[in-house]
Design an enzyme around this catalytic site. Structure first.
Site, PDB file in Angstrom:
ATOM      1  N   GLY A 164      12.038  12.059  -4.449  1.00 20.84           N
ATOM      2  CA  GLY A 164      11.496  13.460  -4.198  1.00 20.84           C
ATOM      3  C   GLY A 164      10.903  13.940  -5.519  1.00 20.84           C
ATOM      4  CB  SER A 165      10.336  17.138  -7.243  1.00 14.94           C
ATOM      5  OG  SER A 165      10.008  17.827  -5.950  1.00 14.94           O
ATOM      6  CB  THR A 166      12.671  12.726 -10.172  1.00 13.08           C
ATOM      7  OG1 THR A 166      12.727  12.129  -8.976  1.00 13.08           O
ATOM      8  CG2 THR A 166      13.710  13.603 -10.179  1.00 13.08           C
ATOM      9  CG  PHE A 167       7.593   9.477  -6.909  1.00 12.08           C
ATOM     10  CD1 PHE A 167       7.902   8.196  -7.197  1.00 12.08           C
ATOM     11  CD2 PHE A 167       6.085   9.622  -6.327  1.00 12.08           C
ATOM     12  CE1 PHE A 167       7.012   7.149  -7.022  1.00 12.08           C
ATOM     13  CE2 PHE A 167       5.405   8.472  -6.193  1.00 12.08           C
ATOM     14  CZ  PHE A 167       5.877   7.379  -6.663  1.00 12.08           C
ATOM     15  CE  LYS A 168       6.720  17.699  -6.275  1.00 15.09           C
ATOM     16  NZ  LYS A 168       7.329  18.803  -6.296  1.00 15.09           N
TER      17      LYS A 168
END
Lengths: 645, 382
Positions: free
Chosen positions: A326-330
């Site tokens: 999820g957004s932790t990949f951003k």
């Protein structure tokens, strides 16, 4: 009748003749016996003596004492305890049923135990001792010993057995041992003879299995004189074996306990890592299980309970669980874009709440849109559209390269079982596995850690540590106490100004009023953290559900809710630790995962229960309540037994 | 011979009989029994209990019985021979119908507090009856077929009754004791030749017919015979005991492994180490020296008894002694041959050495009869 003298003389002569003849025959036979005796005792005595030696001397292996598994401070995670057990020999017992029924009055024996003992006895040869009960208390074993006359064939014995004093806490890391099985033996090329000792224990999972060779030690041997039924009469000589070596883990038992308890009630995983050397301080996967159950031989009821539990207690979610980040990949997407030079980070992108890519509409989590966002605010507010844009500019290959560089999609070589590699999807991967070409939509999905991307909580912690240090941190679980704690780690060669922006974004995520994890901020001086929330979709809410009025995650059944993620490092200005938390179907990263990450971070930084002063004042009442409730479950310092070595 | 034959003036009487006892025989018996005590002490792991001490007491009682029998005039034994034999047969029949079962065989009669083993009694009474029978019939008639058949029946009836219990060892001893008396009495060679010949013929027929269409026994019966004849074929089953016994015996060497140092017996590889297999322990611990010296003592007992038989003109006495000798010889010869792997395993203990009460008592009574024959032998007028 009166005999004549002639008759008397005849009788006398006949008897004498025949008596002498019989005497001669007897003498001849006695001579044969003597000749045979001479032949056996004088001519063949060497040969018979050899046979006699073989008969009575028996070489026995002495099982080595298994090495301990210790935490970074010497707390025993896996130890050995005296195991009093009762064995029975069919040969000596006579009436098995009678003896077993008497035994059942002295020690707790279930019907199942008795049945198993009886079965084992009938299956084995009569002089083979069969274990009836194990792990008896001293009182119980004394009772058996005192009643020995009424219990023929029953012997109380003492041996060493594996014990895990911290029970659930480190079950997934340390693993457990069990009796050597046929399959264990088949897997080995030349099995150590010690493995054939009945009831010898071998590592079945976790460190116990992976470090088996170090832990096992070398068997000693003992030559004993045995009688015909195999009973030992005396010891002739003895060669002591070498005890197994201890294995020191980097885990901190207290932090591990705290982390696991903090995950209580969730199906979740948390990893705490020292950013400087990659030491894994905690590797918690909840719910856990009691490894001692497996050592004793778990009952099928217990095992099925573990197996059928929706929260999958047997799975080590920290390394085995693969979740879309999820957004932790951003951060990965952002760095990829920066390195590709497609943005300088200052430039802003307009977020209207969605983006159309080749005919498909991709939504931002914030339907109303974020308006104009730069890299830092896009991270802090977790704007999706910004990363949709960046990913299209730099392409999946760059994202992939950065993802690998930050440690995702890589199988770490840790001494625990089933470490998963996650998935860094590439064009080639999709061609080979999905039989389809990579499409731009796939890139857009990947940019926010959805689609094909899969990571493990451990990988997320590694990624965070790498972002915090700009070096290629590698996780480490075993460290010899003599080994230096510092490690030479290669630099990631990420430009400082890029990293500054990323860190600023993560900082604002937590500490800026508009950040997604603002409610989980820490206010204690020097303990502020920087992080990133993530909410990864498992199932999208279906049209039917939407029409039925389902709008929010809480309204969905548990196993359809989104995964909640949070990664962080702390302190934000001089990072020491990196933490990752994944709460399966937790709903949202900021609501479910970030508070857990914060608490674990505080516990790690303070080496104690998080101080109330570290929390924003309005939250303290609630936190205090939570802590009180949790305090009950936490292990007391006196429960942690230190190894004497 | 009858009471009238006794010349009381030539017979020692009263306490003077003590002087006329066969003292060498007594000395030899005590020495052999001493071997037994030492070995029983050893197999118990250096302890008087559970075997050595009761054995010593029993030997004491046995000696007493022997002396009582010895001092009783020989004519008394002759006159009760028939009655004793009849009672024995009745007791054996009693065992057949009312006997108590132990160890897979019916051997005992329980009468009140007593446990009687009539088969032991039969060893003596059969000899007594046959000796009295041959003393009674005319010398010229002994080889007459009718008398031979009667004598054979006297020996065979108790033998067959004991065989049915089943107790092969004791049955063999009874038959052998009887056979020796019949032989010594002077029955014609031809009968023995015919007996041996027909037995050999039967065995040959049984063995030769194996595998042919008209084989005489079932296959499993042949296999049993095989195992009986060569136990080494089955080292963990029937042959186990014999193999272990031979290992123990052979490993003794010249002088043995030393008192209480025998590993085979000590470690229980030997079965029945205190009864049927006690010779093995002796041979293991005292080697060839110990084993052959016991054999020598036994042969000296035989020789001493044989001399008594040769020196008496009393036909009953001489035949009685011969019967006792025959019985005794077969006793130890079969036991030794068995433990050395020369003979199949039959439950025969080593006389005077093996642990066992009734066998010891019967043996001592037998030697008492030898003494009686020795004391009350017909002496030539001086």
């Amino acid at each position: 009748m009166k005999r004549s003298d002639r008759d008397k003389e005849l009788s006398r002569r006949t008897i004498s003749r025949r008596a002498l003849l019989l005497g001669a025959v007897q003498l001849g036979f006695a001579g044969t016996l003597l000749w045979r005796l001479r032949d056996m005792q004088l001519n063949q005595s060497e040969q018979f003596r050899l046979l006699a030696e073989e008969n009575r001397i028996n070489l026995r292996l002495l099982p080595p004492i298994r090495g301990l598994i210790l935490d970074r401070n010497g707390v025993i995670l896996a130890g050995n305890e005296q195991n009093y057990r009762v064995v029975i020999k069919r040969d000596d017992a006579g009436d098995i049923d009678l003896v077993l029924s008497r035994l059942a009055r002295l020690i707790p024996l279930s019907e199942e135990d008795i049945e198993r003992a009886r079965r084992d006895m009938l299956r084995n040869r009569p002089f083979v001792p069969v274990t009836v009960a194990e792990r008896l208390s001293w009182e119980e074993i004394s009772r058996v010993a005192a009643n020995a006359p009424a219990l023929p064939g029953v012997t109380p014995e003492m041996g060493m057995s594996r014990a895990y004093p911290l029970r659930e806490d480190t079950a997934h890391v340390v693993g457990y041992v069990g009796p050597v099985s046929e399959r264990d033996l088949e897997a080995l090329e030349s099995p150590d003879p010690v493995l054939f000792i009945p009831r010898f224990q071998i590592g079945k999972s976790g460190v116990e299995r992976m470090a088996e060779d170090r832990l096992r030690g070398r068997a000693g041997s003992q030559r004993v004189e045995v009688n015909s039924v195999g009973r030992v009469m005396r010891e002739l000589d003895r060669v002591e074996g070498t005890p197994g070596a201890n294995v020191h883990l980097t885990i901190d038992a207290r932090l591990q306990n705290y982390a696991l308890e903090r995950l209580h009630g969730h199906s979740a995983a948390a990893v705490v890592m020292d950013v400087k050397n990659g030491d894994i301080l905690a590797l918690a996967s909840g719910p856990s299980f009691d490894p001692n159950l497996f050592v004793r031989g778990i009952s099928s009821t217990n095992f099925n309970e573990l197996l059928n539990n929706d929260y999958r207690p047997l799975v080590n979610k920290t390394v085995q669980g693969m979740y879309p980040p999820g957004s932790t990949f951003k951060m990965v997407t952002a760095l990829a874009a920066l390195e590709a030079g497609v943005t300088n980070g200052q430039e802003t992108v307009f977020c209207p709440g969605h983006m159309d890519v080749s005919g498909n509409r991709f939504h931002c989590w914030k339907r109303g849109g974020h308006g104009r966002v730069g890299l830092v605010s896009a991270l802090a507010e977790s704007c999706d559209v910004y990363f949709y844009e960046m990913s299209q500019r730099c392409g999946i290959d760059k994202i992939n390269e950065m993802s690998t560089r930050l440690g995702l999609g890589m199988r770490y070589d840790l001494p625990i079982t089933s470490v998963a590699g996650g998935l860094n999807p590439t064009r080639e991967w999709k061609r080979n596995n999905r039989n389809a070409e990579w499409r731009i939509g796939d890139t857009v999905n990947a940019s926010i850690g959805q689609g094909f991307v899969l990571t493990t909580p451990l990988q997320l912690a590694v990624m965070t540590a790498r972002l915090a240090t700009n070096s290629a941190v590698l996780p480490r679980l075993v460290r010899d106490p003599l080994e230096r704690s510092e490690r030479e780690l290669a630099s990631l060669d990420l430009r400082p100004e890029w990293l500054r922006m990323i860190r600023q974004g993560m900082d604002q995520t937590v500490n800026d009023r508009r950040g997604t994890a603002y409610s989980s901020r820490i206010v204690a001086d020097g303990q502020l953290m920087a992080g990133k929330t993530g909410t990864s979709q498992v199932f999208s809410i279906t049209r039917a559900e939407r029409e039925a009025g389902v709008r929010r995650q809480e309204q969905l059944p548990w196993n359809r809710r989104n995964h909640a993620l949070f990664v962080n490092y702390a302190p934000h200005d001089a990072p020491r630790i990196a933490v990752s938390v994944v709460v399966e179907h937790g709903g949202g990263g900021s609501s479910a995962a970030a508070p857990i990450g914060r608490d674990i971070t505080l516990a790690a930084l303070n080496d104690a229960l998080p101080p109330l002063s570290a929390y924003p004042a309005p939250q303290r009442n609630r936190i205090q309540y939570e802590q009180d409730e949790m305090h009950e479950r936490l292990r007391r310092p006196e429960d942690l037994r230190l190894s004497r070595a | 011979m009858s009471y009238l034959e006794y010349n009381t003036r030539q017979m020692p009487s009263g306490l003077r009989k003590v002087l006329y006892l066969n003292w060498p025989l007594i000395a030899l018996l005590i020495m052999v029994a001493g071997y037994g005590f030492v070995m029983l002490y050893s197999v118990a792991g250096g302890s008087l209990t559970p075997w050595a001490e009761p054995q010593i007491k029993r030997f004491g009682i046995g000696l007493l019985c022997m002396l009582i029998v010895a001092f009783t005039p020989l004519w008394f034994w002759r006159s009760i021979a028939g009655v004793a034999y009849g009672v024995t047969i009745l007791l054996l029949l009693g065992v057949e119908f009312f006997g108590s079962v132990g160890m897979g065989a019916k051997r005992w009669l329980v009468i009140g507090p007593m446990r009687l083993q009539p088969s032991e009694l039969a060893k003596i009474t059969t000899i007594l009856a046959l000796a009295a029978y041959y003393d009674w019939i005319d010398m010229k008639k002994i080889s007459h077929p009718v008398h031979v058949v009667i004598a054979a029946l006297i020996a065979l009836v108790p033998t067959l009754l004991v065989l049915r219990q089943p107790d092969l060892g004791t049955a063999m001893l009874i038959a052998a004791g009887g056979g020796v008396v019949i032989f010594a009495a002077g029955v014609h060679w031809g009968y023995f030749a015919a007996l041996i010949g027909s037995a050999a013929g039967l065995v040959t027929a049984v063995l030769q017919s194996r595998g042919t269409e008209w084989q005489l026994l079932k296959d499993y019966q042949y296999r049993r015979i095989d195992a009986f004849l060569d136990p080494t074929l089955d080292p963990l089953g029937a042959g186990y005991h014999i193999n272990q016994s031979m290992i123990a015996l052979g490993s003794g060497g010249w002088s043995g492994r030393g008192f209480m140092e025998g590993t085979q017996a000590r470690l229980n590889f030997l079965p029945e180490k205190h009864t049927d297999f006690i010779f093995t322990t002796l041979a293991e611990e005292f080697g060839f020296v110990g084993a052959s010296s016991l054999l020598l003592l036994y042969m000296m007992i035989i020789a001493v008894c044989l001399l008594t038989a040769l020196r008496t003109t009393n036909r009953f006495g001489a035949l009685l002694v011969m019967g006792v000798i025959g019985n005794f010889f077969l006793y130890f010869a079969v036991n030794m041959a068995m433990v050395m792997g020369l003979a199949p395993v039959v439950g025969v203990p080593l006389p005077l050495v093996s642990f066992g009460g009734s066998a010891m008592l019967v043996l001592m009574v037998g030697f008492g009869l030898v003494h009686s024959a020795h004391i009350h032998r017909a002496r030539l007028p001086s």
